[in-house]
Design a protein around this motif. Structure first.
Motif, PDB file in Angstrom:
ATOM      1  N   TYR A   1       0.683  -1.064   0.065  1.00  0.00           N
ATOM      2  CA  TYR A   1      -0.062   0.083  -0.026  1.00  0.00           C
ATOM      3  C   TYR A   1       1.051   1.289  -0.010  1.00  0.00           C
ATOM      4  O   TYR A   1       0.678   2.185  -0.799  1.00  0.00           O
ATOM      5  N   ILE A   2       2.037   1.268   0.980  1.00  0.00           N
ATOM      6  CA  ILE A   2       2.859   2.456   0.874  1.00  0.00           C
ATOM      7  C   ILE A   2       3.403   2.402  -0.088  1.00  0.00           C
ATOM      8  O   ILE A   2       3.572   3.808  -0.913  1.00  0.00           O
ATOM      9  N   LYS A   3       4.034   1.473  -0.843  1.00  0.00           N
ATOM     10  CA  LYS A   3       5.125   1.480  -2.076  1.00  0.00           C
ATOM     11  C   LYS A   3       4.143   1.991  -3.250  1.00  0.00           C
ATOM     12  O   LYS A   3       4.584   2.621  -4.161  1.00  0.00           O
ATOM     13  N   SER A   4       2.778   1.735  -3.494  1.00  0.00           N
ATOM     14  CA  SER A   4       2.144   1.954  -4.574  1.00  0.00           C
ATOM     15  C   SER A   4       1.979   3.658  -4.625  1.00  0.00           C
ATOM     16  O   SER A   4       1.940   3.983  -5.810  1.00  0.00           O
ATOM     17  N   HIS A   5       1.809   4.096  -3.367  1.00  0.00           N
ATOM     18  CA  HIS A   5       1.738   5.753  -3.321  1.00  0.00           C
ATOM     19  C   HIS A   5       2.928   6.463  -3.806  1.00  0.00           C
ATOM     20  O   HIS A   5       3.242   7.346  -4.629  1.00  0.00           O
ATOM     21  N   LEU A   6       4.074   5.718  -3.200  1.00  0.00           N
ATOM     22  CA  LEU A   6       5.468   6.214  -3.518  1.00  0.00           C
ATOM     23  C   LEU A   6       5.680   6.214  -5.224  1.00  0.00           C
ATOM     24  O   LEU A   6       6.246   7.025  -5.569  1.00  0.00           O
ATOM     25  N   VAL A   7       5.545   4.849  -5.735  1.00  0.00           N
ATOM     26  CA  VAL A   7       5.876   4.677  -7.007  1.00  0.00           C
ATOM     27  C   VAL A   7       5.027   5.656  -7.810  1.00  0.00           C
ATOM     28  O   VAL A   7       5.441   6.209  -8.973  1.00  0.00           O
ATOM     29  N   GLU A   8       3.658   5.781  -7.478  1.00  0.00           N
ATOM     30  CA  GLU A   8       2.928   6.775  -8.348  1.00  0.00           C
ATOM     31  C   GLU A   8       3.527   8.261  -8.452  1.00  0.00           C
ATOM     32  O   GLU A   8       3.661   8.878  -9.487  1.00  0.00           O
ATOM     33  N   LEU A   9       3.917   8.694  -7.313  1.00  0.00           N
ATOM     34  CA  LEU A   9       4.797  10.089  -7.116  1.00  0.00           C
ATOM     35  C   LEU A   9       6.009  10.012  -7.853  1.00  0.00           C
ATOM     36  O   LEU A   9       6.190  11.071  -8.655  1.00  0.00           O
ATOM     37  N   GLN A  10       6.769   9.004  -7.714  1.00  0.00           N
ATOM     38  CA  GLN A  10       7.831   8.841  -8.590  1.00  0.00           C
ATOM     39  C   GLN A  10       7.684   8.814 -10.326  1.00  0.00           C
ATOM     40  O   GLN A  10       8.645   9.406 -10.759  1.00  0.00           O
ATOM     41  N   ARG A  11       6.701   8.132 -10.409  1.00  0.00           N
ATOM     42  CA  ARG A  11       6.161   8.018 -11.954  1.00  0.00           C
ATOM     43  C   ARG A  11       6.067   9.542 -12.448  1.00  0.00           C
ATOM     44  O   ARG A  11       6.394   9.897 -13.485  1.00  0.00           O
ATOM     45  N   ASN A  12       5.550  10.271 -11.575  1.00  0.00           N
ATOM     46  CA  ASN A  12       4.814  11.466 -11.867  1.00  0.00           C
ATOM     47  C   ASN A  12       6.086  12.630 -11.633  1.00  0.00           C
ATOM     48  O   ASN A  12       5.811  13.801 -11.809  1.00  0.00           O
ATOM     49  N   ARG A  13       7.321  12.265 -11.267  1.00  0.00           N
ATOM     50  CA  ARG A  13       8.330  12.953 -11.092  1.00  0.00           C
ATOM     51  C   ARG A  13       7.920  14.043  -9.883  1.00  0.00           C
ATOM     52  O   ARG A  13       8.567  15.377 -10.064  1.00  0.00           O
ATOM     53  N   ARG A  14       7.316  13.624  -8.908  1.00  0.00           N
ATOM     54  CA  ARG A  14       6.871  14.413  -7.936  1.00  0.00           C
ATOM     55  C   ARG A  14       7.680  14.297  -6.312  1.00  0.00           C
ATOM     56  O   ARG A  14       7.164  14.698  -5.406  1.00  0.00           O
ATOM     57  N   LEU A  15       8.473  13.230  -6.497  1.00  0.00           N
ATOM     58  CA  LEU A  15       8.929  12.616  -5.083  1.00  0.00           C
ATOM     59  C   LEU A  15       9.943  13.425  -4.522  1.00  0.00           C
ATOM     60  O   LEU A  15      10.936  13.546  -5.321  1.00  0.00           O
ATOM     61  N   THR A  16       9.520  13.947  -3.457  1.00  0.00           N
ATOM     62  CA  THR A  16      10.756  15.130  -2.842  1.00  0.00           C
ATOM     63  C   THR A  16      11.133  14.282  -1.491  1.00  0.00           C
ATOM     64  O   THR A  16      10.465  13.636  -1.010  1.00  0.00           O
ATOM     65  N   GLU A  17      12.276  14.953  -1.142  1.00  0.00           N
ATOM     66  CA  GLU A  17      12.828  14.494   0.020  1.00  0.00           C
ATOM     67  C   GLU A  17      11.859  14.911   1.287  1.00  0.00           C
ATOM     68  O   GLU A  17      11.699  14.250   2.278  1.00  0.00           O
ATOM     69  N   PRO A  18      11.395  16.239   1.265  1.00  0.00           N
ATOM     70  CA  PRO A  18      10.266  16.705   2.364  1.00  0.00           C
ATOM     71  C   PRO A  18       9.166  15.745   2.445  1.00  0.00           C
ATOM     72  O   PRO A  18       8.690  15.412   3.671  1.00  0.00           O
ATOM     73  N   LEU A  19       8.620  15.281   1.361  1.00  0.00           N
ATOM     74  CA  LEU A  19       7.666  14.330   1.219  1.00  0.00           C
ATOM     75  C   LEU A  19       7.782  13.160   1.868  1.00  0.00           C
ATOM     76  O   LEU A  19       7.036  12.555   2.714  1.00  0.00           O
TER      77      LEU A  19
END
Length: 362
Positions: free
Chosen positions: A175-193
């Motif tokens: 469940y956690i990984k699916s959210h992270l992968v989606e953000l990564q795919r959209n190039r929106r994954l940040t260290e603060p997040l």
């Protein structure tokens, strides 16, 4: 760099102010306030870089202060303290971009590590730097960070809790990984997040253990959890490695607790944590999913005392602490769970041998 400590409990303020190595951290001035009104005044009159605030205070809370702080445009780092594991607190903390969220009683080393991270962020900001995206290598802009933080709220905390309750480690991780992968795919994954994601997971674990009357502070003293936590915000891989180990250790910690603590120990711990609330054997029985008669009998057998005696002794012990601080007798009665002063006075004299007023004069 200046720090403000806010808590209506003066001993807590004194402990924080006196136990941190401020010079080593690069802090040259420490302000204190005992309510939100005083805190606002200090913030407006001084360049406060870091606010450390309790959540639950009379009249206005630390969350009220945090909301006002952000609405006024202050960009400093904000740390929240609380005695209760509540997701609604965590959600508001996330909304207004609190840097961290620590549970009392806090560990001095953990607080110092958190302060070091906060100061690191401040120095980056003052140098005109921004955190880079954890996986993409692209710089993070303010709007993207705000959008990313909003994405954390898409995580259904009830779902996380249900996975923990069912000991469904794989489902929790997926469940956690699916959210992270989606953000990564959209190039929106940040260290603060990712740091905010850590807060959500930690809060879920604390709440899970808290619901079982287990204090999670000892779990987070695990050196491996601490070491993995330091790099968890660097990438999805590091985050998942930390969460995997944390969930495994959470279940192992629970099993160890259940093996080493009797029902009597658990009931006593619950009484210590909730003595100021309405409390009797029926309420305790509901908490432990037992018949009141069975709980009372087993508790007496294991501890040698009745449930009512245990509750009264804890309340009298807490009352003594408040009276030693100079609190008014009439105020103390209500704060330690007595519905009326007469009941408080009678009970106190029974267990302490003297009346509350006599004790206060000692």
């Amino acid at each position: 760099m200046k720090v403000l400590i806010v808590d209506d409990d003066r001993p807590t303020v004194e402990v924080i102010a006196g136990s941190m190595n401020w010079q080593k951290l690069g802090i040259d001035q420490v302000f204190t306030a005992f309510n939100v009104t005083a805190a606002r005044r200090i913030i407006m009159e001084n360049d406060i870089a870091i606010v450390i605030s309790d959540i639950e205070m009379p009249r206005e809370t630390g969350l009220d202060l945090l909301a006002w702080y952000r609405e006024q445009g202050y960009s400093g780092q904000f740390m929240l303290l609380t005695c209760h594991e509540r997701f609604d607190f965590a959600r508001i903390a996330l909304k207004y971009q609190a840097a961290d969220y620590l549970l009392k009683p806090f560990d001095n080393a953990a607080m110092e590590q958190t302060l070091e991270r906060m100061i690191h962020r401040i120095r980056h900001q003052r140098d005109g730097l921004q955190f880079s995206a954890a996986e993409t290598g692209e710089p993070a802009d303010a709007d993207a960070v705000t959008d990313d933080l909003s994405a954390v709220f898409d995580i259904d905390v009830a779902t996380l809790n249900s996975y923990l309750q069912g000991k469904q480690k794989i489902e929790f991780l997926s469940y956690i990984k699916s959210h992270l992968v989606e953000l990564q795919r959209n190039r929106r994954l940040t260290e603060p997040l990712l740091e905010q994601m850590q807060m959500v997971v930690i809060q879920a674990v604390y709440t899970y253990l808290g619901n079982k009357h287990i204090n999670g502070a000892a779990l987070f003293s695990d050196a491996n959890i601490s070491n993995l936590s330091e790099s968890a915000s660097k990438s999805v891989i590091d985050m998942m490695r930390w969460i995997t180990y944390l969930i495994e250790q959470t279940f192992a910690f629970e099993e160890s607790f259940n093996r080493s603590f009797s029902l009597g120990d658990q009931v006593l711990q619950y009484i210590r944590d909730h003595y100021a609330e309405p409390l009797d054997r029926n309420i305790l029985a509901d908490q432990f999913c037992l018949a009141p008669e069975y709980l009372a009998k087993k508790f007496k057998k294991e501890t040698g005392k009745t449930v009512n005696d245990a509750i009264a002794e804890q309340r009298v012990a807490a009352a003594k602490v408040l009276l030693d601080r100079g609190e008014r007798v009439s105020d103390v009665a209500d704060r330690v769970g007595f519905e009326n002063f007469t009941w408080f006075s009678t009970t106190f004299k029974k267990y302490a041998g003297i009346s509350p007023a006599q004790y206060r004069k000692k």
